[in-house]
Each structure stands twice: as C-alpha cells, then as structure tokens.
Design a protein around this motif. Structure first.
Motif, PDB file in Angstrom:
ATOM      1  N   THR A 130     -30.912  19.577 113.102  1.00 44.52           N
ATOM      2  CA  THR A 130     -31.209  19.921 114.485  1.00 44.52           C
ATOM      3  C   THR A 130     -30.437  21.195 114.823  1.00 44.52           C
ATOM      4  O   THR A 130     -29.714  21.733 113.981  1.00 44.52           O
ATOM      5  CB  THR A 130     -30.762  18.799 115.443  1.00 44.52           C
ATOM      6  N   ALA A 131     -30.600  21.643 116.046  1.00 45.60           N
ATOM      7  CA  ALA A 131     -29.921  22.875 116.439  1.00 45.60           C
ATOM      8  C   ALA A 131     -28.410  22.710 116.404  1.00 45.60           C
ATOM      9  O   ALA A 131     -27.680  23.668 116.158  1.00 45.60           O
ATOM     10  CB  ALA A 131     -30.377  23.295 117.835  1.00 45.60           C
ATOM     11  N   SER A 132     -27.921  21.484 116.627  1.00 46.72           N
ATOM     12  CA  SER A 132     -26.471  21.346 116.765  1.00 46.72           C
ATOM     13  C   SER A 132     -25.801  20.507 115.687  1.00 46.72           C
ATOM     14  O   SER A 132     -24.592  20.540 115.575  1.00 46.72           O
ATOM     15  CB  SER A 132     -26.139  20.758 118.144  1.00 46.72           C
ATOM     16  N   PHE A 133     -26.579  19.783 114.875  1.00 49.09           N
ATOM     17  CA  PHE A 133     -25.937  19.008 113.815  1.00 49.09           C
ATOM     18  C   PHE A 133     -26.931  18.724 112.691  1.00 49.09           C
ATOM     19  O   PHE A 133     -28.125  18.962 112.823  1.00 49.09           O
ATOM     20  CB  PHE A 133     -25.358  17.695 114.357  1.00 49.09           C
ATOM     21  N   THR A 134     -26.397  18.223 111.571  1.00 51.13           N
ATOM     22  CA  THR A 134     -27.197  17.934 110.384  1.00 51.13           C
ATOM     23  C   THR A 134     -26.881  16.531 109.900  1.00 51.13           C
ATOM     24  O   THR A 134     -25.721  16.154 109.828  1.00 51.13           O
ATOM     25  CB  THR A 134     -26.866  18.948 109.275  1.00 51.13           C
ATOM     26  N   VAL A 135     -27.932  15.789 109.540  1.00 48.78           N
ATOM     27  CA  VAL A 135     -27.744  14.432 109.037  1.00 48.78           C
ATOM     28  C   VAL A 135     -28.281  14.357 107.619  1.00 48.78           C
ATOM     29  O   VAL A 135     -29.441  14.666 107.371  1.00 48.78           O
ATOM     30  CB  VAL A 135     -28.473  13.401 109.926  1.00 48.78           C
ATOM     31  N   ASP A 136     -27.422  13.950 106.684  1.00 46.52           N
ATOM     32  CA  ASP A 136     -27.835  13.772 105.295  1.00 46.52           C
ATOM     33  C   ASP A 136     -27.931  12.275 105.024  1.00 46.52           C
ATOM     34  O   ASP A 136     -26.924  11.603 104.832  1.00 46.52           O
ATOM     35  CB  ASP A 136     -26.817  14.436 104.372  1.00 46.52           C
ATOM     36  N   LEU A 137     -29.164  11.755 104.990  1.00 49.31           N
ATOM     37  CA  LEU A 137     -29.357  10.314 104.841  1.00 49.31           C
ATOM     38  C   LEU A 137     -28.821   9.814 103.515  1.00 49.31           C
ATOM     39  O   LEU A 137     -28.203   8.753 103.436  1.00 49.31           O
ATOM     40  CB  LEU A 137     -30.841   9.963 104.972  1.00 49.31           C
ATOM     41  N   ALA A 138     -29.056  10.554 102.430  1.00 53.72           N
ATOM     42  CA  ALA A 138     -28.638  10.095 101.107  1.00 53.72           C
ATOM     43  C   ALA A 138     -27.119  10.072 100.999  1.00 53.72           C
ATOM     44  O   ALA A 138     -26.545   9.102 100.520  1.00 53.72           O
ATOM     45  CB  ALA A 138     -29.235  10.995 100.021  1.00 53.72           C
ATOM     46  N   MET A 139     -26.495  11.140 101.437  1.00 53.33           N
ATOM     47  CA  MET A 139     -25.030  11.215 101.353  1.00 53.33           C
ATOM     48  C   MET A 139     -24.369  10.379 102.442  1.00 53.33           C
ATOM     49  O   MET A 139     -23.159  10.179 102.409  1.00 53.33           O
ATOM     50  CB  MET A 139     -24.572  12.667 101.502  1.00 53.33           C
ATOM     51  N   ARG A 140     -25.140   9.976 103.396  1.00 56.13           N
ATOM     52  CA  ARG A 140     -24.590   9.261 104.550  1.00 56.13           C
ATOM     53  C   ARG A 140     -23.530  10.104 105.223  1.00 56.13           C
ATOM     54  O   ARG A 140     -22.386   9.685 105.361  1.00 56.13           O
ATOM     55  CB  ARG A 140     -23.993   7.932 104.090  1.00 56.13           C
ATOM     56  N   ARG A 141     -23.925  11.307 105.611  1.00 54.66           N
ATOM     57  CA  ARG A 141     -22.941  12.240 106.137  1.00 54.66           C
ATOM     58  C   ARG A 141     -23.549  13.033 107.278  1.00 54.66           C
ATOM     59  O   ARG A 141     -24.705  13.427 107.249  1.00 54.66           O
ATOM     60  CB  ARG A 141     -22.497  13.173 105.010  1.00 54.66           C
ATOM     61  N   VAL A 142     -22.722  13.283 108.283  1.00 54.10           N
ATOM     62  CA  VAL A 142     -23.149  14.070 109.439  1.00 54.10           C
ATOM     63  C   VAL A 142     -22.255  15.292 109.554  1.00 54.10           C
ATOM     64  O   VAL A 142     -21.030  15.188 109.450  1.00 54.10           O
ATOM     65  CB  VAL A 142     -23.068  13.248 110.737  1.00 54.10           C
ATOM     66  N   THR A 143     -22.863  16.449 109.730  1.00 52.22           N
ATOM     67  CA  THR A 143     -22.114  17.696 109.812  1.00 52.22           C
ATOM     68  C   THR A 143     -22.429  18.394 111.127  1.00 52.22           C
ATOM     69  O   THR A 143     -23.577  18.394 111.572  1.00 52.22           O
ATOM     70  CB  THR A 143     -22.480  18.636 108.644  1.00 52.22           C
ATOM     71  N   ARG A 144     -21.409  19.007 111.709  1.00 58.83           N
ATOM     72  CA  ARG A 144     -21.601  19.760 112.949  1.00 58.83           C
ATOM     73  C   ARG A 144     -20.725  20.988 112.896  1.00 58.83           C
ATOM     74  O   ARG A 144     -19.507  20.870 112.736  1.00 58.83           O
ATOM     75  CB  ARG A 144     -21.226  18.895 114.151  1.00 58.83           C
ATOM     76  N   ASN A 145     -21.328  22.156 113.000  1.00 63.38           N
ATOM     77  CA  ASN A 145     -20.598  23.422 112.903  1.00 63.38           C
ATOM     78  C   ASN A 145     -19.817  23.487 111.593  1.00 63.38           C
ATOM     79  O   ASN A 145     -18.702  23.986 111.546  1.00 63.38           O
ATOM     80  CB  ASN A 145     -19.641  23.586 114.083  1.00 63.38           C
ATOM     81  N   GLY A 146     -20.394  22.984 110.530  1.00 60.16           N
ATOM     82  CA  GLY A 146     -19.741  23.023 109.231  1.00 60.16           C
ATOM     83  C   GLY A 146     -18.684  21.958 109.042  1.00 60.16           C
ATOM     84  O   GLY A 146     -18.190  21.762 107.939  1.00 60.16           O
ATOM     85  N   LYS A 147     -18.349  21.243 110.107  1.00 60.61           N
ATOM     86  CA  LYS A 147     -17.326  20.206 110.003  1.00 60.61           C
ATOM     87  C   LYS A 147     -17.977  18.827 109.884  1.00 60.61           C
ATOM     88  O   LYS A 147     -18.978  18.559 110.541  1.00 60.61           O
ATOM     89  CB  LYS A 147     -16.427  20.221 111.250  1.00 60.61           C
ATOM     90  N   ASP A 148     -17.368  17.960 109.083  1.00 61.16           N
ATOM     91  CA  ASP A 148     -17.846  16.587 109.015  1.00 61.16           C
ATOM     92  C   ASP A 148     -17.561  15.870 110.335  1.00 61.16           C
ATOM     93  O   ASP A 148     -16.501  16.055 110.929  1.00 61.16           O
ATOM     94  CB  ASP A 148     -17.135  15.841 107.882  1.00 61.16           C
ATOM     95  N   VAL A 149     -18.511  15.050 110.738  1.00 58.13           N
ATOM     96  CA  VAL A 149     -18.310  14.228 111.921  1.00 58.13           C
ATOM     97  C   VAL A 149     -18.091  12.791 111.469  1.00 58.13           C
ATOM     98  O   VAL A 149     -18.863  12.265 110.675  1.00 58.13           O
ATOM     99  CB  VAL A 149     -19.526  14.306 112.858  1.00 58.13           C
ATOM    100  N   ARG A 150     -17.021  12.205 111.961  1.00 60.12           N
ATOM    101  CA  ARG A 150     -16.697  10.843 111.549  1.00 60.12           C
ATOM    102  C   ARG A 150     -17.421   9.850 112.442  1.00 60.12           C
ATOM    103  O   ARG A 150     -17.251   9.838 113.651  1.00 60.12           O
ATOM    104  CB  ARG A 150     -15.194  10.639 111.638  1.00 60.12           C
ATOM    105  N   LEU A 151     -18.228   8.977 111.810  1.00 59.36           N
ATOM    106  CA  LEU A 151     -18.980   7.976 112.556  1.00 59.36           C
ATOM    107  C   LEU A 151     -18.555   6.576 112.113  1.00 59.36           C
ATOM    108  O   LEU A 151     -18.273   6.352 110.944  1.00 59.36           O
ATOM    109  CB  LEU A 151     -20.489   8.136 112.309  1.00 59.36           C
ATOM    110  N   THR A 152     -18.532   5.657 113.045  1.00 61.81           N
ATOM    111  CA  THR A 152     -18.261   4.264 112.695  1.00 61.81           C
ATOM    112  C   THR A 152     -19.549   3.650 112.149  1.00 61.81           C
ATOM    113  O   THR A 152     -20.631   4.203 112.325  1.00 61.81           O
ATOM    114  CB  THR A 152     -17.806   3.473 113.930  1.00 61.81           C
ATOM    115  N   PRO A 153     -19.430   2.519 111.458  1.00 59.31           N
ATOM    116  CA  PRO A 153     -20.627   1.893 110.886  1.00 59.31           C
ATOM    117  C   PRO A 153     -21.724   1.657 111.920  1.00 59.31           C
ATOM    118  O   PRO A 153     -22.894   1.899 111.655  1.00 59.31           O
ATOM    119  CB  PRO A 153     -20.087   0.577 110.333  1.00 59.31           C
TER     120      PRO A 153
END
Lengths: 224, 224
Positions: A130-153
């Motif tokens: 999206t314009a403000s973040f990226t979601v990688d379903l396989a890696m189970r990872r969310v990135t925003r401005n190049g930084k990882d975003v920590r999400l709870t289960p």
DNA sequence: ACGGATCTTGACGCCGTCTTAACGTGCGCG
DNA sequence: CGCGCACGTTAAGACGGCGTCAAGATCCGT
C-alpha cells in the motif's frame, strides 16, 4: 497469470478442454498447430501452455525447443503415445510435465496447479503493498518506511484476513469467529480495540484511516 | 546439487533405483519411511526427492505437506495406485511430478531432469553468513570468530531449519513437529531451552538477540 | 560398567499481550 | 433538540508466554 494456451489439432478435445478449463477459472486461448501456437505465445504472456504432441505442421518437441529459446513459461504436454521415448524427448526439450491420453480431467487440473505453483514460487512472493506499508504473507512480516512493524498474534490474524481479501467487506462476525472462535461473535468490542491498534501502527493518520475502512454496523474493508 | 533422496519401503525397488541413479551420476541417499525421510531432508540439502506414496509409518501426502512447510526441494512421487484422486492430493500437497508404477527408467530419469531443471534458479547458497557467525549447511559446520562452534544434534536441527528460511517466521508448531515429531507440539518449553542455548553459543549478546528473533506467541525468525 | 554429553522436566520472575471497562464522539432518528 | 447506538480511544488488571537456571534422566562411546 491465469491465462492458458491450449494447443491441439483435434477440435473436439480442444473444445472440451476449453470448456473445462474455463469452468475452473482459467482464461483460455486455443491454437490448432505449432506455428500459430508459437506466435500466440510470443504475442501474449501465458501462465501455462497445454501442448498436444501430435500437431499437423511441426513436431511437438520442436515447438517446445523453439519456445524455450526465449520463454520459460510452464509447458504441460498431452500425448496419445505411451512410448517412453517420446516422453523423454519432450521433457528434455523443456516440457514441465507429460500426461498421456486418456487422462482424468481432475488429474490434469491438479498437474496444471502443480506446474503453475512452481513458476509462481520462482517468480514472486505473495506481497501486498500500500502507499504506507507492505505486508509479506509468506514471511509473516509487515514493513513501514523500511522499518519492521511489530504485531501481536491477534493483530496479525486480523490483518491477514483483511489483506487476503482486498476491497472486500469482511463482517465482524467473520473476523470474530475466525480469530476468537464462534463463541465470541458478540464481542464487537475486541474488534474496535484491535482495529485501533492496527491503525495506530500502520495508518499515516490513525484518526483518518485510508486503508482500514469501517462499514458501520457491518464490518471492515481493506483498501490497498 | 546432484544429491537425490529416494524414499521407498520396498528394499528391492530401493536398491534398483539406487544403482540406476548412481550409474547416471547421482549421489543417492535412501530412506525407508516417512519420518526418517523428513529428518534426512532437514539435515542435508537434496537436489530432488523421489518419494513412494505407500510408506509404513505416515502417508506420503503428509510427508509432502510437512516437507513443504520449510523446503522447496523438488519432489517426484512414485506410486502403484493409478487412481487420479491420489495424484490430485499429492500434487496439491506440493509434489512436482507423479509417476505410476510400472514405469520406464529412462522416463523416470527424464522427469527427474525436468523437475530439477526448473528448480535450478531457486537453488541456494550452501553457506549462510551473518555479522557474528557462519553456517555451512553442506558441511554441517558453524564457525564464529574463526573458531568452530560445537552444536548438539537438536541445536543443529533447529538452527538448520531457521537458517534455511532466512527472514521467514517459523512457527513453534513447525519446529516442534520437524525436530521432535507431531506428538510434541505442546512442548513449547523445549524450544525456549534450545533457543537459549543457540543464542548463548552464537549471539554476541544472548540477552539482546540480533539474529534469532522471537515472535511472541508464534515462533522464531532468523535474521542474517 | 562407567563417565560425559545431551536431553527432559520443573520452577521462578518478568514482561508483553489479552481482556475488560469506562469515557468521549459522531451520527441518525424520533 | 435530545436520546441511543455504534464506533474510537485509553488505561488498568489478569493472564500467559518467554527467558533462565538447575536438577534429574537418558543416551552413547570407551
């Protein structure tokens, strides 16, 4: 990439395959000889090619060889010949799979899926941007401005359901049963809490959400 | 990458395949049941796996499913069953090709070549480096500051799965089933103990891990 | 049979996550 | 105009997972 090119000189088989594949969600283009098949493949990028070996103009193996000079599109070969010599030649020419007639349609569909799955894996991972973040379903990872975003289960669970259904309206009932179980369908409060957290972590303006839209009284919708 | 793992419970077929494949330049490792096959695959990177569906301990399709949780190694299925239902299940579980017995050896070899050719682009470097240590998957060796690090079998098993999937989140369930078996999915305690040991042996600051990140409630992730 | 390495098991404190409740806001409707 | 409903926001306490340690139990080579 759900486009499939079917090459066969028998109009009956051609028609049957076209109907069956179309019924399973494929966009089907047909060709009845090798030359037109090659031209077709050059003009349009197919997700997979189904090729009969017995063509009127050029040998099926030759078609594969010429195709492989410039394309890596998956090729599934059909043939009436059971001789292993033909199989060996076709596979070594660059075919990805080989099915002998008569064949079960569900087997053919399964082999199509297998062949396509491989080419997809080789190409790209299932990533939603999206314009403000990226979601990688396989890696189970969310990135925003190049930084990882920590999400709870729980946050990830909700995000995953929404992101896997872009533009689609997901009901509260659906989310609650999927994450917490069927006994929690009345706890709409949970959703409000976690949607607020998701927006605070991912939205540029958590107060003015642009990606996680709420449909009052119904549920939520993800907007890429 | 010319190593092939052959899984079959019939010692005669196993021997015949071993001889034939060896004669064609493959390095052959054999397994006679599903569990040992999975452990084999986790400990050594094979170029391709030949898997018989009729195994004594676990269903062949289950083997594929579990293998696919962490590996993309090409899998060629052998089976005496001609039913298309088995084919569909195996292929959808992640198999790359399906050959029914009896089969021609030259056809099998051709299909092996075809399956391997596709995965060439996806082949991985057998050695993984990080800022503080180096893992050589092929040699089964870990180095830190030029010194070898001694790992126990269990420690290595966990490390290997994590390192083979860099950046990717591996669930506790995956690790427990791959290392200890499906009956141990509740023993998250084991993971905590061994992750602590791995970090103590490999991390610069075991208390502040930089490479083995834990995602609370889900699993662990390797960061190169 | 012995000794060392490795694995299992339990206990404890800490910290993040989940749950729950309370309050504020905007909107529609009577 | 005021009431109710649904939503957003926040905070506090309960709960469970995590890291850590250490003591048995078990495996393995000598």
């Amino acid at each position: 990439m759900n486009d499939v090119l079917v090459v066969d000189d028998d109009p009956h088989i051609l028609k049957a395959l076209k109907i069956t594949l179309h019924a399973h969600g494929y966009t089907v283009v047909t060709a009845h000889d090798g030359e037109s098949a090659l031209q077709c493949a050059a003009r349009h990028p197919f997700g997979v090619i189904v090729l009969d070996l017995g063509l009127p103009d050029i040998d099926g193996t030759t078609v594969i060889t010429r195709l492989r000079q410039w394309s890596r599109v998956p090729v599934l070969v059909l043939s009436a010949r059971h001789g292993s010599d033909d199989k060996v030649k076709a596979l070594d020419a660059g075919a990805d799979d080989y099915v002998t007639k008569p064949f079960g349609l569900d087997e053919l569909l399964a082999r199509l899926r297998a062949v396509q799955r491989r080419s997809i894996q080789a190409d790209e991972a299932p990533v939603v941007r999206t314009a403000s973040f990226t979601v990688d379903l396989a890696m189970r990872r969310v990135t925003r401005n190049g930084k990882d975003v920590r999400l709870t289960p729980t946050e990830w669970g909700i995000l995953e359901i929404l992101v896997r259904n872009p533009e689609k309206l997901i009901t509260q009932h659906q989310l609650l049963t999927e994450i917490w179980g069927a006994a929690y369908t009345k706890e709409a409060n949970y959703l409000r809490v976690y949607m607020a957290q998701l927006r605070r972590k991912l939205e540029p303006e958590p107060g003015n959400p642009r990606h996680f839209m709420t449909e009052a009284g119904i549920g939520y919708r993800f907007q890429p």
